[in-house]
Design a protein around this motif. Structure first.
Motif, PDB file in Angstrom:
ATOM      1  N   MET B   1       1.262  -0.873  -0.091  1.00 33.16           N
ATOM      2  CA  MET B   1      -0.334   0.106   0.503  1.00 33.16           C
ATOM      3  C   MET B   1       0.838   1.319  -0.146  1.00 33.16           C
ATOM      4  N   THR B   2       0.866   2.210  -0.457  1.00 34.46           N
ATOM      5  CA  THR B   2       1.328   3.539  -0.994  1.00 34.46           C
ATOM      6  C   THR B   2       0.082   4.561  -0.865  1.00 34.46           C
ATOM      7  N   LEU B   3       0.950   5.802  -0.186  1.00 35.67           N
ATOM      8  CA  LEU B   3       0.319   6.796  -0.559  1.00 35.67           C
ATOM      9  C   LEU B   3       1.850   7.635  -1.491  1.00 35.67           C
ATOM     10  N   LYS B   4       0.781   8.146  -2.852  1.00 33.32           N
ATOM     11  CA  LYS B   4       1.266   8.712  -3.495  1.00 33.32           C
ATOM     12  C   LYS B   4       1.528  10.355  -3.435  1.00 33.32           C
ATOM     13  N   ALA B   5       2.870  11.013  -3.859  1.00 32.04           N
ATOM     14  CA  ALA B   5       2.566  13.079  -3.501  1.00 32.04           C
ATOM     15  C   ALA B   5       3.541  13.029  -4.732  1.00 32.04           C
ATOM     16  N   ARG B   6       3.746  14.472  -4.964  1.00 32.83           N
ATOM     17  CA  ARG B   6       4.579  15.232  -5.029  1.00 32.83           C
ATOM     18  C   ARG B   6       5.497  15.548  -4.395  1.00 32.83           C
ATOM     19  N   ARG B   7       6.871  15.844  -4.440  1.00 37.79           N
ATOM     20  CA  ARG B   7       7.717  16.184  -3.103  1.00 37.79           C
ATOM     21  C   ARG B   7       7.292  17.451  -3.066  1.00 37.79           C
ATOM     22  N   ALA B   8       6.667  18.213  -3.518  1.00 38.08           N
ATOM     23  CA  ALA B   8       6.605  19.904  -3.901  1.00 38.08           C
ATOM     24  C   ALA B   8       5.458  19.946  -2.603  1.00 38.08           C
ATOM     25  N   LEU B   9       4.160  18.997  -2.594  1.00 36.15           N
ATOM     26  CA  LEU B   9       3.449  19.082  -1.436  1.00 36.15           C
ATOM     27  C   LEU B   9       3.764  17.667  -0.025  1.00 36.15           C
ATOM     28  N   GLU B  10       4.780  16.873  -0.178  1.00 36.10           N
ATOM     29  CA  GLU B  10       5.107  16.181   0.778  1.00 36.10           C
ATOM     30  C   GLU B  10       5.998  18.160   2.071  1.00 36.10           C
ATOM     31  N   GLY B  11       7.265  18.997   0.902  1.00 35.48           N
ATOM     32  CA  GLY B  11       7.248  20.126   1.076  1.00 35.48           C
ATOM     33  C   GLY B  11       6.259  20.577   2.114  1.00 35.48           C
ATOM     34  N   ALA B  12       4.690  20.723   1.395  1.00 42.34           N
ATOM     35  CA  ALA B  12       3.997  22.193   2.226  1.00 42.34           C
ATOM     36  C   ALA B  12       3.135  21.421   3.411  1.00 42.34           C
ATOM     37  N   VAL B  13       2.944  20.004   3.477  1.00 35.32           N
ATOM     38  CA  VAL B  13       2.749  19.246   5.253  1.00 35.32           C
ATOM     39  C   VAL B  13       3.752  19.355   5.968  1.00 35.32           C
ATOM     40  N   THR B  14       5.026  19.014   5.631  1.00 33.03           N
ATOM     41  CA  THR B  14       6.532  19.323   6.598  1.00 33.03           C
ATOM     42  C   THR B  14       6.276  20.923   7.282  1.00 33.03           C
ATOM     43  N   GLY B  15       6.325  21.850   5.988  1.00 27.80           N
ATOM     44  CA  GLY B  15       6.196  23.421   6.379  1.00 27.80           C
ATOM     45  C   GLY B  15       5.028  24.144   7.127  1.00 27.80           C
TER      46      GLY B  15
END
Lengths: 473, 149
Positions: B1-15
């Motif tokens: 099972m995976t959750l795919k997201a563009r790297r920029a979105l991960e940046g938005a979450v952590t930010g």
């Protein structure tokens, strides 16, 4: 009235991927019932087992929270929209509550990442106290796992010293501790395993006089005793103090496991109202035991204890598990609460601990009713070559390990069957390990009309006073 | 099972989680609703992140988060009929592991992904995503796969 129920993304998978379900209803409750009638998997997600809306479910009628109106009784009219909206909440555990040190957080990491345990559960374990009755075969793995799991306070009752013959199964102790107190050895080992816990040692013989006060100080009692009087005492004291008993027992290759005296559950007396006649069931010292067997059963007691402390899963209440190591099989029997049980039934007659030695028949005085001779008298008879049959009623392996010359073997358990083969014209002198089983044998033989005499003190006395070269364990 | 997201979105979450520190940060994960959303091990594609205010009262914002159901309903309504939906939530655990807590489990919904970010002293140090089992008894971790643009 036709109303539309709108489902959040998370729930559409349980409703054929529909965003909207139209139903006929006059109230919010009716609308939800109609929805569940169409899509039954939704019900388990939205309602708790007792039929109430789960706390994390919000229901809106058009713009208004149904909770602010009449809840499930809120009326709906044609064209209304009932909105199911998840309450999305969560979060880490309160930092201020965390009484676990950094070292403890690291140690218990594999518990902390189990949502069923987590930080709350681990703190529960730390605040818990368990009393292990006995630091022997069952108490060893039990106490070790409870200590490793971080149970904050572990009490142990025992009064024995470590004997070399214990080490085949009692893994709390080691070769260096032979001859020292079991409690000292246990405490040292447990604290070496986990210095974050407290180990309380009670170097006493558990008795009717002290059990209640002692049990009151703990949350769960784990019975790892090897004799019937103590087992009944532990059971009764658990019922009387309202403490659950994580019970285990072992014999040769077989083990038993259950949780007794839990709220609304049966107790040991519901299962076994009376003990077996004394001497009929040999102890581990007499009957032997597979060394790893207490490892299996004691570990399972630890599982049940930790489940009880955390309040997770299904504790083994009302079920007795029987383990057979030779067959490698488990069987589960149902145990019902006995309404007539003298201690946990509807009209209990036992309201304080009783005399368990007497209850288990250990105060019968066979000496007064049977003939008995000393080992010195036996030696004299043998030396004078008197005509009599010397009968050993121990188990075959005991006989093989050490015997008095000339003795023939009939284990006590077989005596009632084989008595018919014996000649009543002979005189029988009967011995066992310590004199207890042979006393039963003499009574049985006398009842059947034989001339039988007991050897007081058994082969232990013989090895002690007549033949020191004999090694009897 | 995976959750795919563009790297920029991960940046938005952590930010967003870092700027919420020492409070918990939270928000919505949006994307196409997968065919078998309830299937354990389904894959998910997150194409948009919407940070939301932490609605828990001030006494416990450092260890609790709450998303205003009205805001959530508004977004669901906005996406209605588009094939996209709220497929998950993110939130942070300030100075705590990125594993779901018992409270997370108690409040969790099925199907959705729960992306938890561990923020230590204001810096995101770990991120893990979880899906609750249908029986509600535990979480299963899913791999977060970051896609380059």
């Amino acid at each position: 009235m036709t109303v539309d129920i709108r489902l959040p993304t998370a729930l559409r998978a349980f409703a054929d991927k529909q965003e909207k379900v139209s139903v006929q209803a006059k109230t919010v409750g009716e609308a939800l019932d109609a929805l569940f009638a169409k899509h039954d998997r939704l019900k388990a997600q939205l309602l708790s087992p007792d039929g109430k809306l789960r706390t994390f479910v919000n229901v809106y009628v058009n713009e208004d929270d149904a909770r602010d109106k009449q809840g499930l009784a809120t009326p709906v009219k044609d064209g209304d929209t009932v909105l199911i909206v998840p309450a999305i909440a969560g979060g880490a555990t309160l930092a201020a509550e965390a009484e676990l040190s950094k070292a403890e957080l690291k140690r218990y990491d594999r518990h902390l990442i189990l949502p069923e345990v987590g930080l709350e559960g681990q703190k529960k374990l730390k605040k818990s106290a368990v009393l292990c009755v006995g630091a022997g075969g069952l108490g060893s793995p039990l106490a070790l796992y409870l200590a490793a799991a971080g149970v904050g306070r572990i009490g142990i009752v025992d009064f024995d010293a470590v004997d070399e013959s214990n080490l085949q199964r009692q893994i709390l102790h080691d070769t260096l501790s032979v001859g020292t107190s079991k409690l000292a050895s246990a405490k040292k080992r447990l604290l070496a395993l986990n210095p974050h816990i407290t180990v309380e040692t009670h170097e006493i013989r558990l008795s009717s006089a002290n059990a209640i006060e002692l049990f009151k100080q703990y949350d769960v009692i784990a019975d790892g005793t090897d004799n019937f009087p103590t087992r009944y005492l532990v059971n009764d004291a658990c019922v009387l103090t309202g403490k659950p008993n994580a019970y285990g027992s072992i014999f040769r290759f077989e083990g038993q496991l259950s949780v007794f005296a839990a709220k609304d559950g049966p107790c040991y007396r519901c299962l076994y109202p009376e003990p077996p006649p004394p001497g009929l069931v040999p102890s581990c010292a007499e009957g032997g035991v597979l060394g790893v067997l207490p490892g299996v059963i004691g570990t399972m007691q630890a599982v049940e204890t930790i489940k009880l402390l955390l309040g997770i899963g299904h504790p083994l209440v009302g079920r007795l598990m029987l383990y057979d190591a030779l067959e490698q099989s488990w069987r589960t029997l149902k145990v019902k609460k006995n309404p007539a049980c003298p201690v946990c039934g509807d009209n209990p007659t036992i309201q304080a601990p009783i005399d368990y030695e007497a209850f288990c028949g250990l105060k019968e005085k066979p000496v007064s009713t049977i003939r008995e001779i000393t080992v010195e008298e036996l030696k004299l008879k043998l030396d004078k070559k008197e005509k009599f049959v010397l009968l050993d009623v121990r188990e075959p392996h005991e006989h093989a390990a050490a015997k008095i010359p000339g003795a023939i073997l009939i284990p006590l358990g077989e005596l009632h069957l084989r008595a018919a083969d014996l000649d009543k014209a002979h005189v029988y002198v009967v011995h066992c390990r310590s004199g207890a089983r042979s006393a039963r044998a003499v009574m049985l033989l006398c009842e059947k009309g034989f001339n039988a005499t007991n050897v007081a003190g058994g082969i232990l006395a013989w090895a002690d006073r007549i033949d020191p070269s004999l090694r009897v364990s | 099972m995976t959750l795919k997201a563009r790297r920029a979105l991960e940046g938005a979450v952590t930010g967003a989680c870092e700027s919420a520190y020492p409070d918990e940060g939270c928000g919505l994960l949006l994307g196409p609703v997968p065919d078998a959303f309830d299937r354990p091990g389904r894959a998910l594609f997150v194409d948009e992140v919407r940070p939301l205010p932490n609605g828990w009262d001030a006494s416990a914002k450092t260890n609790r988060y709450l998303i205003d159901p009205r805001l959530l309903a508004k977004v669901e309504n906005e996406l209605s009929g588009t094939g996209r939906g709220v497929v998950g939530f993110y939130h942070s655990h300030p100075d705590h592991p990125a594993w779901p807590s018992p409270f997370d489990l108690m409040m969790a919904w099925p199907c959705l992904s729960y992306w938890i970010v561990r923020v230590d002293g204001g810096k995101a140090v770990d991120g893990r995503s979880w899906q609750r089992t249908e029986d509600g008894r535990s979480f299963v971790e899913e791999e977060i796969v970051l896609l380059e643009e």
